[in-house]
Motif scaffolding. Structure first.
Motif, PDB file in Angstrom:
ATOM      1  N   GLU A  33      24.860  36.416  36.435  1.00  0.00           N
ATOM      2  CA  GLU A  33      24.687  37.499  37.416  1.00  0.00           C
ATOM      3  C   GLU A  33      25.809  37.476  38.445  1.00  0.00           C
ATOM      4  OE1 GLU A  33      22.546  40.107  37.412  1.00  0.00           O
ATOM      5  OE2 GLU A  33      22.101  39.278  35.418  1.00  0.00           O
ATOM      6  N   ASP A  34      26.172  36.290  38.915  1.00  0.00           N
ATOM      7  CA  ASP A  34      27.271  36.177  39.887  1.00  0.00           C
ATOM      8  C   ASP A  34      28.591  36.634  39.277  1.00  0.00           C
ATOM      9  OD1 ASP A  34      25.453  35.180  41.706  1.00  0.00           O
ATOM     10  OD2 ASP A  34      26.069  33.089  41.477  1.00  0.00           O
ATOM     11  N   VAL A  35      28.813  36.292  38.018  1.00  0.00           N
ATOM     12  CA  VAL A  35      30.042  36.678  37.324  1.00  0.00           C
ATOM     13  C   VAL A  35      30.091  38.200  37.153  1.00  0.00           C
ATOM     14  CG1 VAL A  35      31.141  36.584  35.041  1.00  0.00           C
ATOM     15  CG2 VAL A  35      30.510  34.475  36.209  1.00  0.00           C
ATOM     16  N   ARG A  36      28.947  38.802  36.813  1.00  0.00           N
ATOM     17  CA  ARG A  36      28.897  40.276  36.700  1.00  0.00           C
ATOM     18  C   ARG A  36      29.246  40.930  38.036  1.00  0.00           C
ATOM     19  NH1 ARG A  36      24.378  38.813  33.611  1.00  0.00           N
ATOM     20  NH2 ARG A  36      24.677  39.288  31.409  1.00  0.00           N
ATOM     21  N   GLY A  37      28.710  40.369  39.114  1.00  0.00           N
ATOM     22  CA  GLY A  37      29.016  40.888  40.444  1.00  0.00           C
ATOM     23  C   GLY A  37      30.497  40.768  40.777  1.00  0.00           C
ATOM     24  N   LEU A  38      31.088  39.623  40.431  1.00  0.00           N
ATOM     25  CA  LEU A  38      32.526  39.432  40.649  1.00  0.00           C
ATOM     26  C   LEU A  38      33.343  40.441  39.858  1.00  0.00           C
ATOM     27  CD1 LEU A  38      33.308  35.598  40.661  1.00  0.00           C
ATOM     28  CD2 LEU A  38      34.020  37.283  42.350  1.00  0.00           C
ATOM     29  N   LEU A  39      32.965  40.645  38.601  1.00  0.00           N
ATOM     30  CA  LEU A  39      33.682  41.608  37.761  1.00  0.00           C
ATOM     31  C   LEU A  39      33.600  43.011  38.344  1.00  0.00           C
ATOM     32  CD1 LEU A  39      33.029  40.677  34.033  1.00  0.00           C
ATOM     33  CD2 LEU A  39      35.224  40.992  35.150  1.00  0.00           C
ATOM     34  N   LEU A  41      33.162  43.822  41.434  1.00  0.00           N
ATOM     35  CA  LEU A  41      33.979  43.830  42.643  1.00  0.00           C
ATOM     36  C   LEU A  41      35.462  43.956  42.303  1.00  0.00           C
ATOM     37  CD1 LEU A  41      33.497  43.637  45.675  1.00  0.00           C
ATOM     38  CD2 LEU A  41      33.827  41.184  45.495  1.00  0.00           C
ATOM     39  N   LEU A  42      35.907  43.221  41.295  1.00  0.00           N
ATOM     40  CA  LEU A  42      37.310  43.287  40.890  1.00  0.00           C
ATOM     41  C   LEU A  42      37.667  44.664  40.324  1.00  0.00           C
ATOM     42  CD1 LEU A  42      37.763  39.776  39.228  1.00  0.00           C
ATOM     43  CD2 LEU A  42      38.844  40.586  41.345  1.00  0.00           C
ATOM     44  N   GLN A  43      36.726  45.275  39.601  1.00  0.00           N
ATOM     45  CA  GLN A  43      36.992  46.599  39.033  1.00  0.00           C
ATOM     46  C   GLN A  43      37.023  47.671  40.114  1.00  0.00           C
ATOM     47  OE1 GLN A  43      33.885  46.884  36.113  1.00  0.00           O
ATOM     48  NE2 GLN A  43      35.046  45.765  34.570  1.00  0.00           N
ATOM     49  N   SER A  92      44.540  34.403  38.728  1.00  0.00           N
ATOM     50  CA  SER A  92      44.913  35.743  38.253  1.00  0.00           C
ATOM     51  C   SER A  92      44.241  36.075  36.919  1.00  0.00           C
ATOM     52  CB  SER A  92      46.438  35.860  38.127  1.00  0.00           C
ATOM     53  OG  SER A  92      46.923  34.921  37.206  1.00  0.00           O
ATOM     54  N   PHE A  93      43.683  35.071  36.265  1.00  0.00           N
ATOM     55  CA  PHE A  93      42.961  35.290  35.009  1.00  0.00           C
ATOM     56  C   PHE A  93      41.456  35.397  35.241  1.00  0.00           C
ATOM     57  CE2 PHE A  93      46.873  33.125  33.785  1.00  0.00           C
ATOM     58  CZ  PHE A  93      47.336  33.971  32.787  1.00  0.00           C
ATOM     59  N   LEU A  94      41.049  35.577  36.500  1.00  0.00           N
ATOM     60  CA  LEU A  94      39.629  35.578  36.841  1.00  0.00           C
ATOM     61  C   LEU A  94      38.833  36.606  36.042  1.00  0.00           C
ATOM     62  CD1 LEU A  94      37.267  34.579  38.515  1.00  0.00           C
ATOM     63  CD2 LEU A  94      37.955  36.175  40.324  1.00  0.00           C
ATOM     64  N   ALA A  95      39.321  37.830  35.937  1.00  0.00           N
ATOM     65  CA  ALA A  95      38.580  38.862  35.199  1.00  0.00           C
ATOM     66  C   ALA A  95      38.409  38.464  33.733  1.00  0.00           C
ATOM     67  CB  ALA A  95      39.286  40.207  35.316  1.00  0.00           C
TER      68      ALA A  95
END
Length: 184
Positions: A33-39, A41-43, A92-95
């Motif tokens: 869930e946290d990773v989805r939120g980060l994604l 946010l990045l998008q 920089s490879f976070l996404a």
């Protein structure tokens, strides 16, 4: 998304490491869930993405921004993981790492990703119907829908599961009718 080499060489091992930590602490879904939120946010934020990707920004500044973005309630394992990515100059490879983590999570939970394109937003009952059809088609335990809106399809839906595409859109039907008429 970066090249397949970067994905295989960099994102995959980091995603596997995050999954290993999540599994050993029994928090795979919470991290997911946290990773989805980060994604998301990045998008949504070009400014954040450009800041994270900028090699001239100091690591401490990146850590401070990531700390503020995550907030106080963030999972400490995820926070530490992101700090390691900054320290190793892999942030920089976070996404890509996040996308790979979600792929691993889907494999773990026997969930398939169904990319659904429709002309208008789908209701809950329509989404449930699509999920049931995809489960019947794939024998998966669960289905994760990734919905997009494209008014060019006029009506209906296009469902993509892996390499399978089901085009039940009006645009697709009109194209098939046009091909039949032109070949006659």
């Amino acid at each position: 998304m970066t090249s397949n080499v970067a994905l295989a060489e960099i994102a995959q091992p980091y995603a596997q490491a995050l999954m290993s930590v999540a599994e050993s602490n029994n928090i795979t879904e919470q991290i997911g869930e946290d990773v989805r939120g980060l994604l998301n946010l990045l998008q949504e934020s070009n400014q954040l993405r450009n800041f994270i990707d900028n090699p001239f920004v100091e690591a401490d500044d990146k850590k401070a921004v990531i700390g503020r973005v995550l907030g106080e309630g963030a999972n400490p394992y995820l926070r530490n993981f992101l700090m390691i990515l900054v320290d190793r100059r892999r942030i920089s490879f976070l996404a890509d790492v996040c996308q790979q983590y979600l792929v691993l999570l889907r494999q773990l939970t026997q969930t398939v990703l169904a990319e659904v394109t429709s002309a208008v937003p789908l209701s809950e009952s329509q989404q449930q119907t699509i999920k049931e059809k995809v489960i019947a088609m794939t024998s998966a335990r669960q289905v994760e829908l990734e919905a997009t809106i494209d008014s060019d399809i006029i009506g209906g839906v296009i469902i993509k599961v892996g390499s399978q595409v089901i085009d039940a859109s009006l645009r697709g039907q009109l194209r098939r009718l046009s091909l039949r008429l032109s070949s006659s």
